[in-house]
Scaffold this active site. Structure first.
Site, PDB file in Angstrom:
ATOM      1  CD  GLU A   1      -8.852   0.020  13.272  1.00 48.11           C
ATOM      2  OE1 GLU A   1      -8.156  -0.295  12.297  1.00 48.11           O
ATOM      3  OE2 GLU A   1      -9.890  -0.585  13.596  1.00 48.11           O
TER       4      GLU A   1
ATOM      5  CG  HIS B   1      -5.186  -4.075  10.718  1.00 48.44           C
ATOM      6  ND1 HIS B   1      -4.492  -3.115  10.030  1.00 48.44           N
ATOM      7  CD2 HIS B   1      -6.409  -3.552  10.977  1.00 48.44           C
ATOM      8  CE1 HIS B   1      -5.257  -2.050   9.887  1.00 48.44           C
ATOM      9  NE2 HIS B   1      -6.421  -2.287  10.455  1.00 48.44           N
TER      10      HIS B   1
ATOM     11  CG  ASN C   1      -4.484  -6.199   6.058  1.00 52.08           C
ATOM     12  OD1 ASN C   1      -4.238  -7.181   6.747  1.00 52.08           O
ATOM     13  ND2 ASN C   1      -4.858  -6.296   4.803  1.00 52.08           N
TER      14      ASN C   1
ATOM     15  NE  ARG D   1      17.428   1.766  -4.536  1.00 46.81           N
ATOM     16  CZ  ARG D   1      17.070   1.118  -5.637  1.00 46.81           C
ATOM     17  NH1 ARG D   1      15.770   0.939  -5.902  1.00 46.81           N
ATOM     18  NH2 ARG D   1      17.966   0.652  -6.494  1.00 46.81           N
TER      19      ARG D   1
ATOM     20  CG  ASP E   1      -9.158 -13.103   7.051  1.00 48.21           C
ATOM     21  OD1 ASP E   1      -8.015 -12.935   6.571  1.00 48.21           O
ATOM     22  OD2 ASP E   1     -10.083 -12.265   6.913  1.00 48.21           O
ATOM     23  N   GLY E   2      -6.823 -15.642   5.902  1.00 50.01           N
ATOM     24  CA  GLY E   2      -6.507 -16.054   4.540  1.00 50.01           C
ATOM     25  C   GLY E   2      -6.918 -15.053   3.485  1.00 50.01           C
TER      26      GLY E   2
ATOM     27  CG  HIS F   1      -7.750  -8.983   6.402  1.00 46.55           C
ATOM     28  ND1 HIS F   1      -8.939  -9.664   6.495  1.00 46.55           N
ATOM     29  CD2 HIS F   1      -8.056  -7.669   6.585  1.00 46.55           C
ATOM     30  CE1 HIS F   1      -9.918  -8.817   6.720  1.00 46.55           C
ATOM     31  NE2 HIS F   1      -9.412  -7.591   6.777  1.00 46.55           N
TER      32      HIS F   1
ATOM     33  CG  ASP G   1     -10.425  -5.742  11.736  1.00 45.68           C
ATOM     34  OD1 ASP G   1     -10.920  -4.921  12.518  1.00 45.68           O
ATOM     35  OD2 ASP G   1     -10.113  -5.454  10.563  1.00 45.68           O
TER      36      ASP G   1
ATOM     37  CG  LEU H   1     -10.428  -7.238   2.433  1.00 41.76           C
ATOM     38  CD1 LEU H   1      -9.068  -7.806   2.841  1.00 41.76           C
ATOM     39  CD2 LEU H   1     -11.490  -8.336   2.499  1.00 41.76           C
TER      40      LEU H   1
END
Length: 398
Positions: free
Chosen positions: A136, A223, A226, A234, A255-256, A258, A282, A315
């Protein structure tokens, strides 16, 4: 993790079986030499070496997690070796994950090279649960860096491309997240030709900028929502592009924290297929531990109330396991159980073209879970061998 060779023929009886597509009642899972042989009528007399009673349990394909930064006290960036990979895989098996990609967050070239060498060792040693590597970064957008260290983000050079393509195929599945800001479309073409799955993420790119990268072979989004350009009136951004394009498979951290649950529900309804939304954790090193924090690239990450953040509140990965994600999308978002299980098994397997994972069809690997009706884990199995038992059978039936 149990590494014993499983008996040649195993019958798992008495469970309600989800094969990745649909539920089956009154069936027995027949396993031969670590692979699914068949689903047969439960009352058949079978000539097997071992019979496993799963009365009252749900049997489902093992979870596949394509973005796992750590677990069991190990952050892959901080311990890029085969021992670290083994610990991460063993830890996540305790939460139902039977296949994962250890994920290297943006780091120095020498750490990347150590990670690739570790992946090569894990692949050669057939570490249970190891599928390959997810790189990543570091070829991302500074504007959408998230927790990635901006000092380490940089363009993809010819030397980087040569290293990546030369090592492809040596460490299992090769998966990389890139942004158009620091890569070229022809580099994506070369990566795909070498065998990489290319994912778009950590980018502020427009739909028009993203299209050549999709045409070059990028097939995933890292993800969703995020660290990316958002859907606007537009400008679709990467969010709109991902939801609209049938070619793109999208990871989602459920997870509520992110992504808002309402936003997740909208996305799940809006996504154009055959590319699907699939779950990723993640996860960081704290999974399976009582750690209160960790270090990444010399910066402290704090663990508080289910969230992982840098000092400024950004985060920094997630404090969640895959079974908890499945429970969240089933119980909180209202996804039917078959769909919730598929988002953690068949859909991620399809996203990386693993036809022998994420389903329980003849010839598939016998990677599966036994769950209670309330979605508590009873046991995790890889290649027909039980690698983690969370509760005795009699407790599971209560």
């Amino acid at each position: 993790m149990n590494k014993m060779t499983p008996p040649a023929r195993i019958a798992v009886t008495g469970s309600r079986i989800f094969d990745g597509m649909a539920f089956h009642d009154g069936k027995t899972l027949l396993i031969e030499n670590g692979q699914v042989a068949a689903l047969v009528d439960g009352d058949q007399h079978l000539d097997v070496d071992r019979s496993v009673s799963a009365e009252g349990l749900i049997l489902a394909p093992g979870f596949i997690d394509l973005q796992v930064n750590g677990g069991g006290g190990v952050l892959f960036n901080n311990q890029p070796d085969v021992s670290g990979i083994r610990t991460i895989c063993e830890t996540h098996a305790r939460f139902g994950t039977t296949g994962l990609l250890p994920t290297l967050i943006t780091d120095r070239p020498d750490i990347r090279d150590l990670a690739i060498a570790a992946g090569r060792d894990a692949f050669e040693q057939s570490v249970p649960g190891y599928l390959g590597l997810h790189l990543e970064g570091p070829h991302l957008s500074i504007a959408r860096k998230g927790t990635h260290d901006p000092a380490l983000i940089r363009p993809m050079l010819d030397a980087d491309l040569e290293t990546l393509t030369a090592s492809a195929g040596e460490f299992g599945l090769a998966f990389i997240t890139i942004a158009p800001e620091n890569t070229r479309a022809d580099q994506v073409t070369a990566l795909v030709a070498a065998g990489y799955k290319v994912s778009l993420g950590h980018t502020d790119a427009s739909n028009a900028t993203l299209m050549p990268y999709i045409e070059a072979g990028a097939t995933l989004v890292t993800h969703l929502f995020n660290a990316m350009s958002q859907l606007g009136n537009r400008e679709p951004g990467l969010v709109g592009t991902a939801l609209h394009s049938p070619l793109l498979h999208c990871g989602l951290i459920a997870d509520g924290f992110h992504v808002d649950p309402v936003t997740m529900q909208i996305a799940l309804r809006a996504k154009q297929g055959p590319g699907r939304i699939f779950l990723v954790t993640d996860a960081m090193s704290c999974i399976g531990t009582d750690e209160t924090g960790m270090m990444l690239n010399g910066r402290q990450i704090y663990r508080r109330d289910g969230r992982l953040t840098l000092a400024d509140g950004t985060l920094a990965g997630a404090d969640i396991d895959m079974l908890s994600c499945v429970r969240y999308v089933h119980n909180r978002l209202g996804l039917p159980l078959d769909e919730a299980l598929a988002t953690a098994s068949r859909y991620p397997a399809d996203a990386i073209s693993l036809t022998r994972k994420g389903r329980l069809a003849p010839g598939a690997d016998a990677d599966f879970l036994l769950l209670t009706p309330t979605l508590d884990l009873h046991s995790t199995w890889i290649g027909g061998a039980c690698v983690h038992q969370a509760m005795p059978a009699e407790e599971a039936m209560q």
